[in-house]
Design a protein around this motif. Structure first.
Motif, mmCIF file in Angstrom:
data_model
loop_
_atom_site.group_PDB
_atom_site.id
_atom_site.type_symbol
_atom_site.label_atom_id
_atom_site.label_comp_id
_atom_site.label_asym_id
_atom_site.label_seq_id
_atom_site.Cartn_x
_atom_site.Cartn_y
_atom_site.Cartn_z
ATOM 1 N N LEU A 17 0.856 -1.199 0.000
ATOM 2 C CA LEU A 17 0.000 0.000 0.000
ATOM 3 C C LEU A 17 0.885 1.240 0.000
ATOM 4 O O LEU A 17 1.870 1.303 0.726
ATOM 5 C CB LEU A 17 -0.821 0.050 1.287
ATOM 6 C CG LEU A 17 -2.242 -0.477 1.344
ATOM 7 C CD1 LEU A 17 -2.793 -0.246 2.753
ATOM 8 C CD2 LEU A 17 -3.144 0.171 0.319
ATOM 9 N N THR A 18 0.511 2.242 -0.775
ATOM 10 C CA THR A 18 1.222 3.515 -0.645
ATOM 11 C C THR A 18 0.660 4.270 0.560
ATOM 12 O O THR A 18 -0.462 4.009 1.015
ATOM 13 C CB THR A 18 1.055 4.401 -1.887
ATOM 14 O OG1 THR A 18 -0.317 4.779 -2.003
ATOM 15 C CG2 THR A 18 1.494 3.687 -3.155
ATOM 16 N N ALA A 19 1.451 5.210 1.036
ATOM 17 C CA ALA A 19 1.000 6.024 2.173
ATOM 18 C C ALA A 19 -0.271 6.781 1.806
ATOM 19 O O ALA A 19 -1.195 6.929 2.620
ATOM 20 C CB ALA A 19 2.108 7.000 2.578
ATOM 21 N N LEU A 110 -0.065 -0.431 -6.996
ATOM 22 C CA LEU A 110 0.815 -1.342 -7.724
ATOM 23 C C LEU A 110 0.002 -2.423 -8.432
ATOM 24 O O LEU A 110 -0.584 -3.292 -7.802
ATOM 25 C CB LEU A 110 1.816 -1.985 -6.769
ATOM 26 C CG LEU A 110 2.936 -1.064 -6.271
ATOM 27 C CD1 LEU A 110 3.807 -1.811 -5.271
ATOM 28 C CD2 LEU A 110 3.787 -0.553 -7.423
ATOM 29 N N LEU A 124 9.930 -6.600 -17.629
ATOM 30 C CA LEU A 124 9.389 -5.415 -18.308
ATOM 31 C C LEU A 124 10.401 -4.278 -18.298
ATOM 32 O O LEU A 124 10.048 -3.107 -18.150
ATOM 33 C CB LEU A 124 8.055 -4.997 -17.659
ATOM 34 C CG LEU A 124 6.995 -6.102 -17.541
ATOM 35 C CD1 LEU A 124 5.709 -5.558 -16.922
ATOM 36 C CD2 LEU A 124 6.704 -6.761 -18.888
ATOM 37 N N GLY B 15 3.987 10.474 -0.267
ATOM 38 C CA GLY B 15 2.754 9.686 -0.195
ATOM 39 C C GLY B 15 2.711 8.524 -1.166
ATOM 40 O O GLY B 15 1.966 7.574 -0.962
ATOM 41 N N GLU B 16 3.485 8.587 -2.222
ATOM 42 C CA GLU B 16 3.436 7.527 -3.239
ATOM 43 C C GLU B 16 4.433 6.404 -2.955
ATOM 44 O O GLU B 16 4.518 5.439 -3.715
ATOM 45 C CB GLU B 16 3.670 8.098 -4.644
ATOM 46 C CG GLU B 16 2.764 9.256 -5.033
ATOM 47 C CD GLU B 16 1.322 8.873 -5.351
ATOM 48 O OE1 GLU B 16 0.860 7.815 -4.913
ATOM 49 O OE2 GLU B 16 0.653 9.685 -6.026
ATOM 50 N N LEU B 17 5.206 6.513 -1.890
ATOM 51 C CA LEU B 17 6.084 5.413 -1.471
ATOM 52 C C LEU B 17 5.221 4.304 -0.881
ATOM 53 O O LEU B 17 4.304 4.573 -0.110
ATOM 54 C CB LEU B 17 7.011 5.883 -0.357
ATOM 55 C CG LEU B 17 8.433 6.351 -0.655
ATOM 56 C CD1 LEU B 17 9.118 6.702 0.658
ATOM 57 C CD2 LEU B 17 9.235 5.340 -1.436
ATOM 58 N N THR B 18 5.543 3.058 -1.189
ATOM 59 C CA THR B 18 4.874 1.966 -0.480
ATOM 60 C C THR B 18 5.564 1.777 0.870
ATOM 61 O O THR B 18 6.716 2.180 1.067
ATOM 62 C CB THR B 18 4.954 0.639 -1.247
ATOM 63 O OG1 THR B 18 6.313 0.228 -1.319
ATOM 64 C CG2 THR B 18 4.381 0.763 -2.648
ATOM 65 N N ALA B 21 8.770 -0.180 0.377
ATOM 66 C CA ALA B 21 9.885 0.623 -0.142
ATOM 67 C C ALA B 21 10.476 1.479 0.976
ATOM 68 O O ALA B 21 11.698 1.565 1.141
ATOM 69 C CB ALA B 21 9.398 1.508 -1.293
ATOM 70 N N ASP B 82 9.152 2.883 -11.007
ATOM 71 C CA ASP B 82 9.288 1.470 -10.671
ATOM 72 C C ASP B 82 10.757 1.041 -10.809
ATOM 73 O O ASP B 82 11.529 1.662 -11.538
ATOM 74 C CB ASP B 82 8.412 0.645 -11.615
ATOM 75 C CG ASP B 82 8.468 -0.843 -11.306
ATOM 76 O OD1 ASP B 82 8.360 -1.209 -10.116
ATOM 77 O OD2 ASP B 82 8.634 -1.647 -12.234
ATOM 78 N N GLY B 84 11.609 -1.795 -12.140
ATOM 79 C CA GLY B 84 11.749 -2.635 -13.323
ATOM 80 C C GLY B 84 11.480 -1.926 -14.631
ATOM 81 O O GLY B 84 12.136 -2.201 -15.632
ATOM 82 N N VAL B 85 10.545 -1.003 -14.667
ATOM 83 C CA VAL B 85 10.145 -0.346 -15.914
ATOM 84 C C VAL B 85 11.187 0.715 -16.286
ATOM 85 O O VAL B 85 11.224 1.785 -15.682
ATOM 86 C CB VAL B 85 8.733 0.263 -15.771
ATOM 87 C CG1 VAL B 85 8.349 1.047 -17.021
ATOM 88 C CG2 VAL B 85 7.713 -0.845 -15.500
ATOM 89 N N ILE B 107 11.999 -4.201 -5.261
ATOM 90 C CA ILE B 107 10.800 -3.662 -4.612
ATOM 91 C C ILE B 107 10.100 -2.733 -5.597
ATOM 92 O O ILE B 107 10.631 -1.679 -5.946
ATOM 93 C CB ILE B 107 11.183 -2.936 -3.305
ATOM 94 C CG1 ILE B 107 11.812 -3.975 -2.355
ATOM 95 C CG2 ILE B 107 9.964 -2.252 -2.686
ATOM 96 C CD1 ILE B 107 12.304 -3.418 -1.059
ATOM 97 N N PRO B 108 8.917 -3.131 -6.063
ATOM 98 C CA PRO B 108 8.257 -2.338 -7.106
ATOM 99 C C PRO B 108 7.781 -0.985 -6.593
ATOM 100 O O PRO B 108 7.571 -0.789 -5.396
ATOM 101 C CB PRO B 108 7.085 -3.227 -7.526
ATOM 102 C CG PRO B 108 6.790 -4.090 -6.344
ATOM 103 C CD PRO B 108 8.106 -4.301 -5.638
ATOM 104 N N GLY B 109 7.597 -0.061 -7.514
ATOM 105 C CA GLY B 109 7.096 1.273 -7.175
ATOM 106 C C GLY B 109 6.182 1.781 -8.270
ATOM 107 O O GLY B 109 6.087 1.194 -9.352
ATOM 108 N N LEU B 110 5.511 2.882 -7.986
ATOM 109 C CA LEU B 110 4.539 3.425 -8.948
ATOM 110 C C LEU B 110 5.263 4.087 -10.106
ATOM 111 O O LEU B 110 5.895 5.132 -9.948
ATOM 112 C CB LEU B 110 3.608 4.426 -8.259
ATOM 113 C CG LEU B 110 2.574 3.814 -7.320
ATOM 114 C CD1 LEU B 110 1.774 4.928 -6.641
ATOM 115 C CD2 LEU B 110 1.629 2.880 -8.073
ATOM 116 N N THR B 111 5.149 3.486 -11.277
ATOM 117 C CA THR B 111 5.746 4.047 -12.477
ATOM 118 C C THR B 111 4.833 5.152 -13.038
ATOM 119 O O THR B 111 3.638 5.210 -12.727
ATOM 120 C CB THR B 111 6.000 2.929 -13.512
ATOM 121 O OG1 THR B 111 6.732 3.451 -14.607
ATOM 122 C CG2 THR B 111 4.700 2.307 -14.012
ATOM 123 N N LEU B 114 1.248 4.729 -14.342
ATOM 124 C CA LEU B 114 0.136 4.638 -13.381
ATOM 125 C C LEU B 114 -0.159 5.978 -12.722
ATOM 126 O O LEU B 114 -1.327 6.368 -12.594
ATOM 127 C CB LEU B 114 0.449 3.595 -12.304
ATOM 128 C CG LEU B 114 0.787 2.180 -12.777
ATOM 129 C CD1 LEU B 114 0.885 1.237 -11.592
ATOM 130 C CD2 LEU B 114 -0.225 1.660 -13.773
#
Lengths: 242, 242
Positions: A17-19, A110, A124, B15-18, B21, B82, B84-85, B107-111, B114
């Motif tokens: 989950l993001t913050a 995600l 990817l 805020g967009e950090l999981t 992460a 992210d 990976g992307v 550890i994936p993140g919001l690319t 998204l």
């Protein structure tokens, strides 16, 4: 007028989950979503009001969320993965015109393309396509055309909804389309139950993928011609010059 | 042997950090990454050791992270968006064979596909392709082939790296390829500086996009034939049956 959050909750694990998503779920007076996803969140938000409905009632759920927000209660419409990728943001925005004035905030999460890729390695790492094999809302010919175009462009591919009880052979059919032009040795990967109990993943060839078992909790990765198996992981190089 | 985390930090906004992460960035003894991204994180982790390097030193950065982890210091290799992307997971896994035994966690993140989509509405609500317009590591002919295949398959498109100082006309060239088969009225969107100071977005047509200003902090969205402007947002319906 209260707020309507459309929240991508990621795969379901609390850590993904993001913050911002967590804050929206805290702020909302009621959580609304598909029963399975709402149940995954319930332990994090005990005592929170919940409106859970079954599959295939997406439009009803969107209308309920819009009406509830209009009536003055803030709602979080919960989506597994991302809010936008095959998620509820799209039908919600289509319906929002019928319930004007509701303040909508879309909060990304995600999606399985990212969480599954991280398990497998970096499938990817360069240009890719995401295709759903569900023919519930899309004719199979359209899906097949997209698979052909993706392979013609030598894209890496991520497939959502590779099978269900009513479409047990969708993945096999997709592989047969891809095998017309892509090598049977193409590096592929499966990620199962990402971020949930029983999570697993495996690498296999496109030929092996053709007969692999998949269900609605499986995400499929198909390499480009440049994807390699490196140290047991699936890696698509970032570019052609390296 | 210490651990090496490859961390997708999302667009840069806290805020967009999981949670995962954030925990990895806390756990690592040293943060390693492109200067701009490391600087965005520094206020969250004051006092943390940092190894920041400039653009185009990605391979050196991966080697440094691997060697540092081997020497016994845990490292977080930070990626914008992210891991990976178009991120560091791919080159890192390619190089990891040279430094065996390091324990790597991705550890994936919001690319930006998204996070940008959530700003614009739901442009990626159905099948889509992600293509980078950077010809630094990919021949332009390959990029052009992929654009043609994506438009032939009527995919929605998300374009990364639409321009840089050395490629001021990449977006115009890409639009000209797409305009050969896709309507000039196709709904498109631009998201700028997502999750950072000065964030903005706009909707425009493919014809207008051809001459739009873009830079390396811009992410571009091009609709499929089914994408619509609804209530000022860009929406691609989830399926053909609705």
């Amino acid at each position: 007028m209260a707020k309507l959050y459309v929240v991508g909750m990621g795969p379901g694990a609390e850590g993904e989950l993001t913050a911002r998503a967590r804050a929206a779920l805290e702020a909302a007076e009621v959580l609304c979503g598909y029963t399975l996803y709402v149940e995954l969140l319930r332990p994090l938000f005990p005592g929170k009001d919940v409106h859970a409905t079954g599959m295939k009632s997406e439009l009803e759920r969107c209308r309920w969320a819009l009406e509830t927000a209009r009536s003055g209660r803030s709602v979080a419409l919960v989506c597994s993965g991302d809010a936008g990728v095959y998620g509820m943001a799209s039908p919600l925005l289509e319906l929002a015109g019928e319930v004007p004035g509701v303040k909508i905030e879309i909060i990304p999460g995600l999606t399985a393309a990212l969480t599954g890729a991280a398990l497998l390695g970096a499938p990817l790492g360069h240009d890719f396509c995401v295709v759903s094999l569900s023919d519930l809302l899309t004719p199979w010919e359209t899906i097949e055309t997209r698979l052909r175009c993706a392979t013609e462009g030598d894209f890496a591919l991520c497939l959502y909804n590779p099978a269900s009880r009513h479409r047990p052979d969708a993945l096999r059919r997709a592989c047969e389309v891809l095998l017309q032009t892509r090598s049977p040795q193409t590096v592929c990967g499966l990620a199962r139950r990402i971020g949930r109990e029983g999570e697993s993943w495996e690498l296999l060839t496109l030929e092996e993928l053709r007969t692999a078992q998949a269900d609605m909790f499986t995400t499929v990765f198909i390499g480009s011609s440049r994807t390699r198996r490196i140290g047991g992981r699936m890696v698509t190089p970032r570019g052609y010059g390296e």
